[in-house]
Design a protein around this motif. Structure first.
Motif, PDB file in Angstrom:
ATOM      1  N   GLU A   1       2.139   5.512   0.111  1.00  0.00           N
ATOM      2  CA  GLU A   1       2.744   7.039  -0.155  1.00  0.00           C
ATOM      3  C   GLU A   1       1.650   7.954   0.086  1.00  0.00           C
ATOM      4  OE1 GLU A   1       6.207   7.143  -0.040  1.00  0.00           O
ATOM      5  OE2 GLU A   1       6.767   4.755  -0.835  1.00  0.00           O
ATOM      6  N   PHE A   2       2.123   8.719   0.189  1.00  0.00           N
ATOM      7  CA  PHE A   2       1.609  10.039   1.292  1.00  0.00           C
ATOM      8  C   PHE A   2       1.125  10.954   0.173  1.00  0.00           C
ATOM      9  CE2 PHE A   2       3.872   9.341   5.266  1.00  0.00           C
ATOM     10  CZ  PHE A   2       3.000   8.348   5.191  1.00  0.00           C
ATOM     11  N   GLU A   3       1.982  11.542  -1.067  1.00  0.00           N
ATOM     12  CA  GLU A   3       1.716  11.925  -2.088  1.00  0.00           C
ATOM     13  C   GLU A   3       1.362  11.425  -3.641  1.00  0.00           C
ATOM     14  OE1 GLU A   3       4.123  15.545  -1.803  1.00  0.00           O
ATOM     15  OE2 GLU A   3       5.629  14.227  -1.205  1.00  0.00           O
ATOM     16  N   SER A   4       0.647   9.932  -3.362  1.00  0.00           N
ATOM     17  CA  SER A   4       0.728   9.226  -4.757  1.00  0.00           C
ATOM     18  C   SER A   4      -1.400   9.063  -4.487  1.00  0.00           C
ATOM     19  CB  SER A   4       1.208   7.729  -4.418  1.00  0.00           C
ATOM     20  OG  SER A   4       1.012   7.031  -5.562  1.00  0.00           O
ATOM     21  N   ASP A   5      -1.639   9.525  -5.937  1.00  0.00           N
ATOM     22  CA  ASP A   5      -2.905   8.859  -5.831  1.00  0.00           C
ATOM     23  C   ASP A   5      -3.590   7.693  -6.267  1.00  0.00           C
ATOM     24  OD1 ASP A   5      -2.949  11.840  -6.831  1.00  0.00           O
ATOM     25  OD2 ASP A   5      -2.828  11.725  -8.971  1.00  0.00           O
ATOM     26  N   ASP A   6      -2.710   7.162  -6.216  1.00  0.00           N
ATOM     27  CA  ASP A   6      -2.950   4.952  -5.625  1.00  0.00           C
ATOM     28  C   ASP A   6      -2.833   5.341  -4.827  1.00  0.00           C
ATOM     29  OD1 ASP A   6      -2.613   5.836  -8.866  1.00  0.00           O
ATOM     30  OD2 ASP A   6      -0.753   4.324  -8.312  1.00  0.00           O
ATOM     31  N   THR A   7      -2.545   5.780  -3.652  1.00  0.00           N
ATOM     32  CA  THR A   7      -2.949   5.344  -2.123  1.00  0.00           C
ATOM     33  C   THR A   7      -4.128   5.664  -2.024  1.00  0.00           C
ATOM     34  OG1 THR A   7       0.049   5.725  -1.599  1.00  0.00           O
ATOM     35  CG2 THR A   7      -1.959   6.120   0.212  1.00  0.00           C
ATOM     36  N   PHE A   8      -4.947   6.888  -1.771  1.00  0.00           N
ATOM     37  CA  PHE A   8      -5.899   7.930  -2.208  1.00  0.00           C
ATOM     38  C   PHE A   8      -7.042   7.188  -2.325  1.00  0.00           C
ATOM     39  CE2 PHE A   8      -2.654  10.970  -0.517  1.00  0.00           C
ATOM     40  CZ  PHE A   8      -2.781  11.078   0.771  1.00  0.00           C
ATOM     41  N   GLU A   9      -7.119   5.892  -3.698  1.00  0.00           N
ATOM     42  CA  GLU A   9      -7.942   5.359  -4.351  1.00  0.00           C
ATOM     43  C   GLU A   9      -7.491   4.226  -3.861  1.00  0.00           C
ATOM     44  OE1 GLU A   9     -10.140   6.427  -6.638  1.00  0.00           O
ATOM     45  OE2 GLU A   9      -9.571   8.618  -6.607  1.00  0.00           O
ATOM     46  N   GLY A  10      -7.172   3.876  -3.483  1.00  0.00           N
ATOM     47  CA  GLY A  10      -7.422   2.152  -3.001  1.00  0.00           C
ATOM     48  C   GLY A  10      -7.316   2.282  -1.494  1.00  0.00           C
ATOM     49  N   LEU A  11      -7.234   3.555  -0.367  1.00  0.00           N
ATOM     50  CA  LEU A  11      -7.724   3.729   0.865  1.00  0.00           C
ATOM     51  C   LEU A  11      -9.431   4.079   0.869  1.00  0.00           C
ATOM     52  CD1 LEU A  11      -7.291   4.142   4.122  1.00  0.00           C
ATOM     53  CD2 LEU A  11      -7.002   6.632   3.623  1.00  0.00           C
ATOM     54  N   LYS A  12      -9.440   4.513  -0.566  1.00  0.00           N
ATOM     55  CA  LYS A  12     -11.540   5.221  -0.712  1.00  0.00           C
ATOM     56  C   LYS A  12     -12.052   3.396  -0.899  1.00  0.00           C
ATOM     57  CE  LYS A  12     -14.680   7.548  -3.673  1.00  0.00           C
ATOM     58  NZ  LYS A  12     -14.517   8.756  -4.575  1.00  0.00           N
ATOM     59  N   GLN A  13     -11.438   2.759  -2.290  1.00  0.00           N
ATOM     60  CA  GLN A  13     -12.100   1.389  -1.802  1.00  0.00           C
ATOM     61  C   GLN A  13     -12.004   0.747  -0.705  1.00  0.00           C
ATOM     62  OE1 GLN A  13      -9.976  -0.947  -4.961  1.00  0.00           O
ATOM     63  NE2 GLN A  13     -10.297   1.075  -6.300  1.00  0.00           N
TER      64      GLN A  13
END
Length: 519
Positions: A119-131
């Motif tokens: 989801e574009f507004e979820s912190d989990d999305t961006f942490e996963g993308l960072k990994q």
């Protein structure tokens, strides 16, 4: 112009394509596309990447990450993209100049593409993308926001908070943002302020797909590569300039979007103003990105704010080309949204003082045409017998952008025979007569330049805001909304737009050219 990059670029050897003459592959990078399941990704971004791959302009280290909500396997995502591209190639053979895909070039792209659900507004999305990005060899990343405008701020904010915009060890991190970049001056300022709190201006690439067209970029070549034009490119010789972006289609099922936007917001402060900037800018000292953008910014800064007397709104009604706008799906039966907008623009500087720039754009018009016409002043003296000055054809240089690509010039000659009679003629050239056509959907140059770090064709914050400042009085008029005049679907627009020019003793260039073209 191209910048930085310590990492060497190697072209996509697997495609059997050598880079175009004078070009080198973009540096290795990861392209992260938010909105990977959307129309923009399927119809434009992936075909553009395919064309860049075919031309050998992508590096072997290129990786593509499609981010979208909803779980799906990467294999399914790849199959969906492949089916979409095959259909696109078959339906638009003129764009690809073939209905058959270069399988090796497309496989090269799709094998480097993976799907990431989030989801574009979820912190989990961006942490996963960072990994995920930490496992990709290149540290260079381009984040492409192929999403609706309401996601621009939250995505940039989450990227910044996750540390994904930090540029370290000589690597770049860039953000590509599609239009609409704001809906008026206040919203544009707010959006700029928000994204600039997480990234610097050099990281932000505000994209206008109009500027990806070769014929638009050719405006600068016509102006500055030919000694013929620059001496007369000024108020002493030019009577006025017309910029037209006419479409024969209606809103095509996008009634809900159009009801919130309208023709003026959709086209004038961005596309048409960008064309105006290229026509009106002062000669830059070089084609360095900031030098070119400085000159365009000067044009927008010198634009007089529009008034109600400078603008005409129209809305198509039932006519020869089909039903009216109010009969379209998701359109209010009493809608006052404009599907046509015409504007008279003045630039208060030494070169252009007193020269009007007439802009028009609209849906369901008589012809599809995007062009710029520069009309010179008429000759000052009645020299030829029985040929009044007002009957002479004005000299007009027309730059045709779409769908025809080329240039024409209208001028006068003597008609053969014993009598001194003046006749109008036209000299023209088409790009296809001189240059081999290349597959192009309009995004190839923009994606390539973004990966290179060349910001020439992208909009800067100050230019965005000064353009909206010129348009804002029309969007928020003190005396109430501007009237919206009807015009028949398939016509050339409302009569009031004709009156706008007639009041100045001028007329629009005809959308449908009835002149016979000789072989």
């Amino acid at each position: 112009m191209p910048t930085e990059h310590d990492q060497p670029a190697t072209h996509a050897e697997g495609t059997d394509a050598a880079p175009l003459a004078g070009k080198h592959p973009a540096p290795p990078c990861a392209l992260v596309i938010f909105g990977a399941g959307g129309d923009l990704t399927k119809r434009l971004l992936m075909p553009a990447l395919y064309n860049l791959s075919s031309d050998g302009l992508l590096d072997e280290g290129m990786q593509i990450v499609g981010v979208n909500h909803g779980a799906r396997e990467t294999s399914d995502f790849r199959d969906e993209l492949t089916q979409s591209l095959r259909k696109f190639a078959a339906d638009r053979a003129s764009t690809f100049h073939t209905s058959q895909l270069n399988e090796k070039a497309w496989n090269w792209v799709v094998e480097r593409t993976q799907y990431f659900a989030g989801e574009f507004e979820s912190d989990d999305t961006f942490e996963g993308l960072k990994q995920l990005l930490s496992t990709i060899k290149t540290g260079n990343v381009v984040f492409y926001l192929a999403v609706t405008a309401r996601f621009f701020k939250p995505i940039v904010e989450h990227l910044g908070r996750a540390g994904l915009l930090k540029e370290e060890n000589g690597n770049f991190r860039r953000i590509v943002i599609e239009k609409p970049f704001g809906t008026d001056l206040a919203s544009a300022k707010d959006l700029n302020a928000h994204i600039l709190s997480y990234a610097n201006e050099q990281q932000i690439y505000r994209i206008d797909h109009f500027l990806g067209k070769d014929t638009v970029q050719s405006i600068l070549a016509v102006r500055f590569a030919n000694a013929l034009f620059e001496p007369m490119w000024r108020r002493e010789y030019i009577d006025h300039v017309q910029i037209t972006a006419a479409e024969t289609i209606g809103v095509e099922g996008r009634g809900r979007f159009y009801e919130q936007t309208g023709a003026f917001r959709d086209m004038v402060p961005n596309h048409l103003f960008q064309l105006l900037g290229m026509i009106a800018m002062e000669p830059p000292n070089s084609f360095d990105a900031e030098t070119v953008r400085d000159k365009k910014a000067e044009v927008f800064d010198a634009m007089k704010p529009l008034t109600a007397q400078d603008v005409v709104f129209g809305q198509y009604e039932k006519g020869p080309a089909g039903p009216g706008y109010r009969e379209e799906p998701d359109v209010a039966p009493d809608s006052q949204t404009e599907t046509y907008a015409a504007a008279r623009v003045f630039i208060d500087n030494w070169r252009w003082a007193g020269v009007p720039f007439y802009l028009r754009t609209g849906k369901r018009l008589a012809a599809r045409r995007t062009e710029l016409s520069v009309q010179l002043k008429t000759v000052p003296f009645r020299l030829f017998r029985d040929t009044p000055v007002d009957r002479l054809t004005p000299n007009v240089l027309t730059l045709r952008i779409d769908p025809a690509h080329g240039t024409s010039f209208d001028f006068n000659v003597k008609v053969p025979g014993p009598v001194m009679e003046i006749g109008a003629v036209r000299s023209s050239f088409d790009y296809a007569d001189f240059f081999a056509e290349r597959a192009n959907v309009g995004y190839e140059t923009l994606l390539y330049d973004c990966m290179l770090g060349d910001e020439t064709l992208f909009q800067r914050a100050d230019s965005i805001e000064t353009a909206w400042a010129a348009a804002d009085p029309v969007l928020h008029p003190k005396d109430g909304p501007l009237p919206v005049h009807g015009y028949a679907a398939g016509s050339s627009g409302p009569a009031e737009a004709d009156a706008l020019l007639a009041a100045d003793g001028r007329a629009w260039r005809p959308l449908v050219d009835t002149r016979k073209k000789e072989d």
